[in-house]
Design a protein around this motif. Sequence first.
Motif, PDB file in Angstrom:
ATOM      1  N   ALA A  35       8.082  -5.847  -3.196  1.00 20.90           N
ATOM      2  CA  ALA A  35       9.392  -5.227  -2.955  1.00 20.90           C
ATOM      3  C   ALA A  35       9.957  -4.645  -4.247  1.00 20.90           C
ATOM      4  CB  ALA A  35      10.350  -6.253  -2.359  1.00 20.90           C
ATOM      5  N   LEU A  36       9.795  -5.387  -5.347  1.00 20.96           N
ATOM      6  CA  LEU A  36      10.302  -4.911  -6.638  1.00 20.96           C
ATOM      7  C   LEU A  36       9.523  -3.681  -7.117  1.00 20.96           C
ATOM      8  CD1 LEU A  36      10.810  -8.297  -8.554  1.00 20.96           C
ATOM      9  CD2 LEU A  36      12.603  -6.773  -7.693  1.00 20.96           C
ATOM     10  N   ALA A  37       8.220  -3.647  -6.803  1.00 20.52           N
ATOM     11  CA  ALA A  37       7.373  -2.568  -7.330  1.00 20.52           C
ATOM     12  C   ALA A  37       7.425  -1.297  -6.492  1.00 20.52           C
ATOM     13  CB  ALA A  37       5.925  -3.059  -7.413  1.00 20.52           C
ATOM     14  N   LYS A  38       7.792  -1.430  -5.227  1.00 26.06           N
ATOM     15  CA  LYS A  38       7.696  -0.303  -4.302  1.00 26.06           C
ATOM     16  C   LYS A  38       8.670   0.819  -4.660  1.00 26.06           C
ATOM     17  CE  LYS A  38       6.860   0.454   0.588  1.00 26.06           C
ATOM     18  NZ  LYS A  38       6.847  -0.153   1.930  1.00 26.06           N
ATOM     19  N   GLU A  39       8.133   2.013  -4.713  1.00 27.47           N
ATOM     20  CA  GLU A  39       8.950   3.208  -4.943  1.00 27.47           C
ATOM     21  C   GLU A  39       8.660   4.182  -3.814  1.00 27.47           C
ATOM     22  OE1 GLU A  39       8.168   4.744  -8.806  1.00 27.47           O
ATOM     23  OE2 GLU A  39       8.682   2.871  -9.837  1.00 27.47           O
ATOM     24  N   GLY A  40       9.544   4.182  -2.806  1.00 32.22           N
ATOM     25  CA  GLY A  40       9.266   4.971  -1.613  1.00 32.22           C
ATOM     26  C   GLY A  40       8.104   4.348  -0.855  1.00 32.22           C
ATOM     27  N   ARG A  41       7.050   5.149  -0.609  1.00 33.99           N
ATOM     28  CA  ARG A  41       5.875   4.609   0.088  1.00 33.99           C
ATOM     29  C   ARG A  41       4.774   4.221  -0.889  1.00 33.99           C
ATOM     30  NH1 ARG A  41       4.033   8.415   4.890  1.00 33.99           N
ATOM     31  NH2 ARG A  41       2.646   6.630   5.160  1.00 33.99           N
ATOM     32  N   GLY A  45      -7.291   5.701   1.318  1.00 31.52           N
ATOM     33  CA  GLY A  45      -5.925   6.219   1.411  1.00 31.52           C
ATOM     34  C   GLY A  45      -5.373   6.100   2.819  1.00 31.52           C
ATOM     35  N   ASP A  46      -4.038   6.002   2.920  1.00 28.18           N
ATOM     36  CA  ASP A  46      -3.393   5.816   4.221  1.00 28.18           C
ATOM     37  C   ASP A  46      -3.584   7.025   5.125  1.00 28.18           C
ATOM     38  OD1 ASP A  46      -2.628   3.401   3.291  1.00 28.18           O
ATOM     39  OD2 ASP A  46      -0.483   3.869   3.126  1.00 28.18           O
ATOM     40  N   ASP A  47      -3.531   8.241   4.551  1.00 29.18           N
ATOM     41  CA  ASP A  47      -3.657   9.450   5.377  1.00 29.18           C
ATOM     42  C   ASP A  47      -5.027   9.516   6.046  1.00 29.18           C
ATOM     43  OD1 ASP A  47      -1.111  10.162   4.683  1.00 29.18           O
ATOM     44  OD2 ASP A  47      -1.737  11.439   3.004  1.00 29.18           O
ATOM     45  N   ILE A  48      -6.077   9.207   5.285  1.00 24.71           N
ATOM     46  CA  ILE A  48      -7.431   9.220   5.856  1.00 24.71           C
ATOM     47  C   ILE A  48      -7.572   8.132   6.911  1.00 24.71           C
ATOM     48  CG2 ILE A  48      -9.884   8.871   5.310  1.00 24.71           C
ATOM     49  CD1 ILE A  48      -9.363  10.063   2.576  1.00 24.71           C
ATOM     50  N   SER A  49      -6.943   6.972   6.678  1.00 27.89           N
ATOM     51  CA  SER A  49      -6.998   5.874   7.649  1.00 27.89           C
ATOM     52  C   SER A  49      -6.386   6.298   8.977  1.00 27.89           C
ATOM     53  CB  SER A  49      -6.244   4.648   7.110  1.00 27.89           C
ATOM     54  OG  SER A  49      -6.790   4.239   5.889  1.00 27.89           O
ATOM     55  N   ILE A  50      -5.188   6.902   8.910  1.00 23.99           N
ATOM     56  CA  ILE A  50      -4.499   7.331  10.139  1.00 23.99           C
ATOM     57  C   ILE A  50      -5.312   8.408  10.841  1.00 23.99           C
ATOM     58  CG2 ILE A  50      -2.415   8.462  11.009  1.00 23.99           C
ATOM     59  CD1 ILE A  50      -0.929   7.062   8.642  1.00 23.99           C
TER      60      ILE A  50
END
Length: 338
Positions: free
Chosen positions: A143-149, A228-233
Amino acid sequence: MKKIISGKFSPIFSLLLGVIFVFLSIIIFTSLGTVKIPFKDVMSSFLNKSDNVLYDRIIFNLRLPRVIGTILIGAILAIAGNDFQMIIKNPLADPFIIGISSGASFGAVIYTALKSVYGINLPFGIETFAFLSALIATGIAFALAKEGRKIPVVSLILSGVIVGFVFNSISTLFTVLFWQNLLHVNFWLMGSTGNIVWSDLIILSIFLILQVLINFIFKKHIEVVAMGDDISIFSGINPEKIKLLVLTINIFAVSVVVSKAGIIGFVGLIIPHLVRKFTGPNIYYSTIGSLIYGGIFLGFADLFSRYLFRPTELPIGVTTSLVGTPIFIIIMKRGRKI
């Protein structure tokens, strides 16, 4: 070894070589200690042909459970590091660096305090408390590290270090308050496999098997998520579900390790990097390679800790940190990709 690391041998040959080395290591690790037992006597005890009762007791009551337990712990930590680096796409992801081990240690200390002071005794209590606390620590770090997605590498390291410091500090505070004895702090904060007994090997083996099964069953999914998330989706895979599944199993496995041996850092950072040099990102090979060489590495770290400083011991976490810190700096400087 140089040829193996440089990738000149095939992955299968390198893994078979590792399996042979594991068996040889068990004999070496069992032989060396405060009381040195000749290799032939170790083999005689293994084959149930020894007539030396003292050697049998040392081997089967003290050394062998510790040696096998240390190898299992090294394997679990290395596989966890490999999985984290794959699905988080972060070459520095490691249970120790991102605060999971410190969180699990805190939970183990809390349960031990409750058991010691209030007599609370629950089945698998220490493992459950360690898991829940590790889960909270991981959630805070992410949570602390997340910047957007996105979860930037530097932010995750910094948040992991902060979370680790906080949980370690609270663990120390609780230990001093409840026991007023700083010797306990060394166990939880620096690690030791000296208290491993035969019954511990069962639960460690169960979680090691679970890690391997998850990686083998979801091989394709994990490898796609690592791209990567895009390739996964695009491939019809829900990356968040795969990440949640892999993270949960590994956090649970690391929590069990911490509840048995305290915090042991950098195994999950060093070994996956070395293993992927000759296996590549293939999850079958990298998982088995991490299992084999993670166990061997921690076995040698334990031998160094207990043999060179006999009759006392250096905490095993100190040994792994001495080896792991320069490698961590090199990887961070180079910003290498998996």
